[in-house]
Design an enzyme around this catalytic site. Sequence first.
Site, PDB file in Angstrom:
ATOM      1  N   MET A  63      -8.690   8.839  -0.456  1.00 31.31           N
ATOM      2  CA  MET A  63      -9.584   9.222   0.664  1.00 31.31           C
ATOM      3  C   MET A  63     -10.011  10.671   0.494  1.00 31.31           C
ATOM      4  O   MET A  63      -9.197  11.524   0.115  1.00 31.31           O
ATOM      5  CB  MET A  63      -8.829   9.106   1.984  1.00 31.31           C
ATOM      6  CG  MET A  63      -8.194   7.760   2.217  1.00 31.31           C
ATOM      7  SD  MET A  63      -7.318   7.773   3.790  1.00 31.31           S
ATOM      8  CE  MET A  63      -6.543   6.164   3.733  1.00 31.31           C
TER       9      MET A  63
ATOM     10  N   HIS B 166      -8.272   1.681  -4.336  1.00 30.24           N
ATOM     11  CA  HIS B 166      -9.275   1.510  -3.265  1.00 30.24           C
ATOM     12  C   HIS B 166      -9.856   2.893  -2.958  1.00 30.24           C
ATOM     13  O   HIS B 166      -9.176   3.740  -2.380  1.00 30.24           O
ATOM     14  CB  HIS B 166      -8.557   0.894  -2.055  1.00 30.24           C
ATOM     15  CG  HIS B 166      -9.385   0.750  -0.824  1.00 30.24           C
ATOM     16  ND1 HIS B 166      -8.837   0.521   0.418  1.00 30.24           N
ATOM     17  CD2 HIS B 166     -10.727   0.799  -0.628  1.00 30.24           C
ATOM     18  CE1 HIS B 166      -9.790   0.419   1.322  1.00 30.24           C
ATOM     19  NE2 HIS B 166     -10.945   0.605   0.713  1.00 30.24           N
TER      20      HIS B 166
ATOM     21  N   HIS C 276      -1.156  -1.102  -4.330  1.00 30.30           N
ATOM     22  CA  HIS C 276      -2.430  -0.686  -3.742  1.00 30.30           C
ATOM     23  C   HIS C 276      -2.421   0.823  -3.503  1.00 30.30           C
ATOM     24  O   HIS C 276      -1.491   1.366  -2.902  1.00 30.30           O
ATOM     25  CB  HIS C 276      -2.633  -1.432  -2.421  1.00 30.30           C
ATOM     26  CG  HIS C 276      -3.965  -1.217  -1.781  1.00 30.30           C
ATOM     27  ND1 HIS C 276      -5.108  -1.873  -2.188  1.00 30.30           N
ATOM     28  CD2 HIS C 276      -4.352  -0.405  -0.751  1.00 30.30           C
ATOM     29  CE1 HIS C 276      -6.132  -1.490  -1.438  1.00 30.30           C
ATOM     30  NE2 HIS C 276      -5.696  -0.596  -0.555  1.00 30.30           N
TER      31      HIS C 276
ATOM     32  N   MET D  95     -12.171  -4.758   4.894  1.00 34.31           N
ATOM     33  CA  MET D  95     -11.367  -3.883   5.755  1.00 34.31           C
ATOM     34  C   MET D  95     -11.167  -4.603   7.086  1.00 34.31           C
ATOM     35  O   MET D  95     -12.138  -4.986   7.745  1.00 34.31           O
ATOM     36  CB  MET D  95     -12.073  -2.550   5.992  1.00 34.31           C
ATOM     37  CG  MET D  95     -12.003  -1.573   4.836  1.00 34.31           C
ATOM     38  SD  MET D  95     -10.352  -1.251   4.164  1.00 34.31           S
ATOM     39  CE  MET D  95      -9.416  -0.783   5.625  1.00 34.31           C
TER      40      MET D  95
ATOM     41  N   SER E 279       0.830  -1.204   0.000  1.00 34.92           N
ATOM     42  CA  SER E 279       0.000   0.000   0.000  1.00 34.92           C
ATOM     43  C   SER E 279       0.868   1.258   0.000  1.00 34.92           C
ATOM     44  O   SER E 279       1.643   1.499   0.932  1.00 34.92           O
ATOM     45  CB  SER E 279      -0.907   0.010   1.228  1.00 34.92           C
ATOM     46  OG  SER E 279      -1.613   1.227   1.278  1.00 34.92           O
TER      47      SER E 279
ATOM     48  N   MET F 146     -11.963   5.301  -0.969  1.00 36.03           N
ATOM     49  CA  MET F 146     -12.665   5.580   0.299  1.00 36.03           C
ATOM     50  C   MET F 146     -13.243   6.983   0.174  1.00 36.03           C
ATOM     51  O   MET F 146     -12.797   7.929   0.839  1.00 36.03           O
ATOM     52  CB  MET F 146     -11.684   5.447   1.471  1.00 36.03           C
ATOM     53  CG  MET F 146     -11.370   3.996   1.809  1.00 36.03           C
ATOM     54  SD  MET F 146      -9.873   3.800   2.777  1.00 36.03           S
ATOM     55  CE  MET F 146      -8.686   3.826   1.456  1.00 36.03           C
TER      56      MET F 146
ATOM     57  N   ASP G  89      -4.649   4.047  -2.056  1.00 38.11           N
ATOM     58  CA  ASP G  89      -5.789   4.445  -1.225  1.00 38.11           C
ATOM     59  C   ASP G  89      -6.178   5.887  -1.513  1.00 38.11           C
ATOM     60  O   ASP G  89      -5.400   6.809  -1.254  1.00 38.11           O
ATOM     61  CB  ASP G  89      -5.412   4.323   0.257  1.00 38.11           C
ATOM     62  CG  ASP G  89      -5.251   2.881   0.679  1.00 38.11           C
ATOM     63  OD1 ASP G  89      -6.228   2.123   0.558  1.00 38.11           O
ATOM     64  OD2 ASP G  89      -4.145   2.519   1.121  1.00 38.11           O
TER      65      ASP G  89
ATOM     66  N   ASP H 168      -7.272  -5.837   3.991  1.00 39.36           N
ATOM     67  CA  ASP H 168      -6.579  -4.547   4.017  1.00 39.36           C
ATOM     68  C   ASP H 168      -6.640  -3.969   5.429  1.00 39.36           C
ATOM     69  O   ASP H 168      -7.722  -3.655   5.927  1.00 39.36           O
ATOM     70  CB  ASP H 168      -7.297  -3.617   3.019  1.00 39.36           C
ATOM     71  CG  ASP H 168      -6.592  -2.285   2.839  1.00 39.36           C
ATOM     72  OD1 ASP H 168      -5.482  -2.115   3.376  1.00 39.36           O
ATOM     73  OD2 ASP H 168      -7.172  -1.422   2.151  1.00 39.36           O
TER      74      ASP H 168
END
Length: 221
Positions: free
Chosen positions: A37, A66, A33, A137, A8, A68, A35, A175
């Site tokens: 957000m 991913h 990966h 998660m 990640s 979020m 993320d 994750d």
Amino acid sequence: MQPIVAPSLLSANFGHLDSDIEMINNSAADWLHIDVMDGVFVPNISFGFPVLEAVRKKSTKPLDVHLMIENPQNYIERFRDAGASVLTLHYEAVDHLHSAVTHIRSLGMKAGVSLNPHTPVLLLEEILPWLDLVLLMTVNPGFGGQKFIESSYLKIRKLKALIIETGSAALIEVDGGVDLQNASSLVRAGVNVLVAGSAVFGSPDPAEAITTLKNCDTRLA
Ligand code: DX5
Ligand code: ZN
């Protein structure tokens, strides 16, 4: 079976992203990966399209994105254009999941749905045949370096049973709080994809940590 390993980027050194991506390119990692957000769906803000496009230019690994964020369905094409190979939305953030998932697939990406720790896997029963991946998660989303929620093992087993029952080909990705100690138990419970942030970038030898995660199945009892 060896898991897919997805380091990640959230735990990388953002002052030296080039060298961290280079390390991943030369490692046993399968995916990178990413993320995203928005400070609304989760209480943290990470990065968006310009960073993702820059990462895409350097990375030789498929980008496992991913989201979020609230209203992720509004940005599906933009994430494809920014280089996502796998695009995962949160169940809790989308009203019309079937529509979003089929849109992702129609653009040539793998479609994933993520569940927060409190969201039951049974809610995925009807959508599972359309999914390439379910991301569980195993911490509350928003931050790297948190402690793995132990009750996740039961959830993984329930999801595995549901995938078999529905004839789905979805992979199970975990994750949050994944490390060199719990990786083999997770794979034994049915996990196919291991995301690891601090266990990789907090290690004195990140490439070696990736190799250890990749080979964790050989340590199965
Ligand atoms: C957390 C993110 C994770 C995070 C994992 O909300 O979705 O991908 O980077 O970090 P670790 O592996 O440190 O728990
Ligand atoms: Zn993530």
